[in-house]
Write a protein that holds these residues in place. Structure first.
Motif, PDB file in Angstrom:
ATOM      1  N   LEU A   6      -1.614 -10.140  -4.435  1.00 50.54           N
ATOM      2  CA  LEU A   6      -1.060 -10.509  -3.139  1.00 50.54           C
ATOM      3  C   LEU A   6      -1.110  -9.331  -2.169  1.00 50.54           C
ATOM      4  N   LEU A   7      -0.780  -8.136  -2.633  1.00 49.73           N
ATOM      5  CA  LEU A   7      -0.844  -6.948  -1.770  1.00 49.73           C
ATOM      6  C   LEU A   7      -2.270  -6.722  -1.274  1.00 49.73           C
ATOM      7  N   ASP A   8      -3.238  -6.905  -2.157  1.00 46.58           N
ATOM      8  CA  ASP A   8      -4.644  -6.782  -1.752  1.00 46.58           C
ATOM      9  C   ASP A   8      -5.004  -7.826  -0.697  1.00 46.58           C
ATOM     10  N   GLN A   9      -4.507  -9.038  -0.882  1.00 52.67           N
ATOM     11  CA  GLN A   9      -4.802 -10.089   0.088  1.00 52.67           C
ATOM     12  C   GLN A   9      -4.223  -9.748   1.463  1.00 52.67           C
ATOM     13  N   PHE A  10      -3.019  -9.207   1.500  1.00 50.76           N
ATOM     14  CA  PHE A  10      -2.450  -8.786   2.778  1.00 50.76           C
ATOM     15  C   PHE A  10      -3.322  -7.715   3.421  1.00 50.76           C
ATOM     16  N   GLN A  11      -3.695  -6.716   2.644  1.00 51.38           N
ATOM     17  CA  GLN A  11      -4.487  -5.612   3.176  1.00 51.38           C
ATOM     18  C   GLN A  11      -5.836  -6.087   3.703  1.00 51.38           C
ATOM     19  N   ASN A  12      -6.422  -7.075   3.031  1.00 51.27           N
ATOM     20  CA  ASN A  12      -7.734  -7.592   3.434  1.00 51.27           C
ATOM     21  C   ASN A  12      -7.641  -8.772   4.395  1.00 51.27           C
ATOM     22  N   GLN A  13      -6.431  -9.134   4.761  1.00 53.21           N
ATOM     23  CA  GLN A  13      -6.157 -10.223   5.695  1.00 53.21           C
ATOM     24  C   GLN A  13      -6.781 -11.545   5.253  1.00 53.21           C
ATOM     25  N   ASN A  14      -6.641 -11.843   3.964  1.00 51.41           N
ATOM     26  CA  ASN A  14      -7.127 -13.122   3.435  1.00 51.41           C
ATOM     27  C   ASN A  14      -6.078 -13.748   2.514  1.00 51.41           C
ATOM     28  N   LEU A  15      -4.879 -13.914   3.038  1.00 50.21           N
ATOM     29  CA  LEU A  15      -3.757 -14.449   2.283  1.00 50.21           C
ATOM     30  C   LEU A  15      -4.063 -15.866   1.803  1.00 50.21           C
ATOM     31  N   ASP A  16      -3.689 -16.167   0.560  1.00 45.78           N
ATOM     32  CA  ASP A  16      -3.967 -17.444  -0.081  1.00 45.78           C
ATOM     33  C   ASP A  16      -2.633 -18.116  -0.423  1.00 45.78           C
ATOM     34  N   LEU A  17      -2.393 -19.305   0.142  1.00 46.85           N
ATOM     35  CA  LEU A  17      -1.141 -20.015  -0.109  1.00 46.85           C
ATOM     36  C   LEU A  17      -0.942 -20.350  -1.586  1.00 46.85           C
ATOM     37  N   SER A  18      -2.009 -20.591  -2.331  1.00 50.62           N
ATOM     38  CA  SER A  18      -1.836 -20.924  -3.743  1.00 50.62           C
ATOM     39  C   SER A  18      -1.236 -19.747  -4.511  1.00 50.62           C
ATOM     40  N   VAL A  19      -1.580 -18.528  -4.124  1.00 52.01           N
ATOM     41  CA  VAL A  19      -0.995 -17.342  -4.762  1.00 52.01           C
ATOM     42  C   VAL A  19       0.493 -17.263  -4.427  1.00 52.01           C
ATOM     43  N   LEU A  20       0.837 -17.517  -3.173  1.00 51.23           N
ATOM     44  CA  LEU A  20       2.249 -17.492  -2.768  1.00 51.23           C
ATOM     45  C   LEU A  20       3.057 -18.556  -3.514  1.00 51.23           C
ATOM     46  N   LYS A  21       2.492 -19.752  -3.658  1.00 47.74           N
ATOM     47  CA  LYS A  21       3.180 -20.823  -4.385  1.00 47.74           C
ATOM     48  C   LYS A  21       3.449 -20.430  -5.827  1.00 47.74           C
ATOM     49  N   GLU A  22       2.481 -19.782  -6.444  1.00 48.01           N
ATOM     50  CA  GLU A  22       2.624 -19.389  -7.844  1.00 48.01           C
ATOM     51  C   GLU A  22       3.637 -18.265  -8.013  1.00 48.01           C
ATOM     52  N   LEU A  23       3.583 -17.274  -7.119  1.00 48.78           N
ATOM     53  CA  LEU A  23       4.454 -16.109  -7.261  1.00 48.78           C
ATOM     54  C   LEU A  23       5.892 -16.375  -6.815  1.00 48.78           C
ATOM     55  N   PHE A  24       6.072 -17.272  -5.845  1.00 50.18           N
ATOM     56  CA  PHE A  24       7.410 -17.515  -5.289  1.00 50.18           C
ATOM     57  C   PHE A  24       7.704 -19.011  -5.241  1.00 50.18           C
ATOM     58  N   VAL A 119      11.817   1.468   2.993  1.00 46.14           N
ATOM     59  CA  VAL A 119      10.942   0.811   2.038  1.00 46.14           C
ATOM     60  C   VAL A 119      10.432   1.841   1.030  1.00 46.14           C
ATOM     61  N   LYS A 120      10.754   1.602  -0.246  1.00 47.09           N
ATOM     62  CA  LYS A 120      10.386   2.543  -1.314  1.00 47.09           C
ATOM     63  C   LYS A 120       9.103   2.155  -2.031  1.00 47.09           C
ATOM     64  N   SER A 121       8.749   0.873  -2.027  1.00 46.35           N
ATOM     65  CA  SER A 121       7.453   0.406  -2.517  1.00 46.35           C
ATOM     66  C   SER A 121       7.063  -0.777  -1.638  1.00 46.35           C
ATOM     67  N   PRO A 122       5.764  -1.073  -1.515  1.00 48.45           N
ATOM     68  CA  PRO A 122       5.355  -2.179  -0.644  1.00 48.45           C
ATOM     69  C   PRO A 122       6.195  -3.424  -0.931  1.00 48.45           C
ATOM     70  N   SER A 123       6.680  -4.034   0.147  1.00 48.14           N
ATOM     71  CA  SER A 123       7.627  -5.142   0.024  1.00 48.14           C
ATOM     72  C   SER A 123       7.166  -6.335   0.854  1.00 48.14           C
ATOM     73  N   ILE A 124       7.463  -7.524   0.334  1.00 42.34           N
ATOM     74  CA  ILE A 124       7.043  -8.763   0.970  1.00 42.34           C
ATOM     75  C   ILE A 124       8.285  -9.538   1.395  1.00 42.34           C
ATOM     76  N   TYR A 125       8.209 -10.111   2.577  1.00 38.91           N
ATOM     77  CA  TYR A 125       9.354 -10.836   3.152  1.00 38.91           C
ATOM     78  C   TYR A 125       8.868 -12.061   3.910  1.00 38.91           C
TER      79      TYR A 125
END
Length: 134
Positions: A6-24, A119-125
């Motif tokens: 997910l962090l890689d997807q943010f950095q590369n600006q190619n966020l995938d909703l299926s990854v978000l659904k699985e992780l959260f 922020v102490k480590s990359p964080s998602i909100y």
């Protein structure tokens, strides 16, 4: 699936909703099952946010990545509600003690206030925006 993907997807600006659904999965019904990912905003301080069209009451919600660092954000004319998903940070409103959230915790920042983040480590909100009623 891992947070590092997910962090890689943010950095590369190619966020995938299926990854978000699985992780959260606790956020899927409210956000990820009805969202269409919109504009990606990358800021000079390293913050990346993606508009989630189809979510939020009057304004679309965003999902974002906070890099390591200390940040102060002026909220302006909206009340903002942040939902902590992952990472390691402390947050609060300027002038109040900072707290370390757990996954799913929320913080409401009233309009015209300042959000403080350490922020102490990359964080998602996720952030919801409510316009000030006149």
């Amino acid at each position: 699936m891992s947070i590092s993907v997910l962090l890689d997807q943010f950095q590369n600006q190619n966020l995938d909703l299926s990854v978000l659904k699985e992780l959260f999965p606790d956020f899927t019904s409210t956000y990820f099952s009805k969202a269409n990912l919109g504009k990606t905003n990358s800021y000079p301080n390293g913050v990346v946010s993606v508009t989630m069209e189809g979510t939020g009451d009057k304004l679309p919600s965003t999902i974002g990545l906070l890099p390591v660092g200390e940040f102060a954000f002026e909220v302006g004319s909206n009340t903002e509600t942040m939902h902590f998903l992952s990472g390691d940070l402390s947050w609060g409103v300027k002038g109040e003690s900072l707290v370390q959230p757990k996954t799913g915790d929320t913080l409401v920042i009233p309009f015209d206030q300042t959000l403080i983040l350490e922020v102490k480590s990359p964080s998602i909100y996720i952030c919801d925006y409510s316009p000030k009623e006149n």
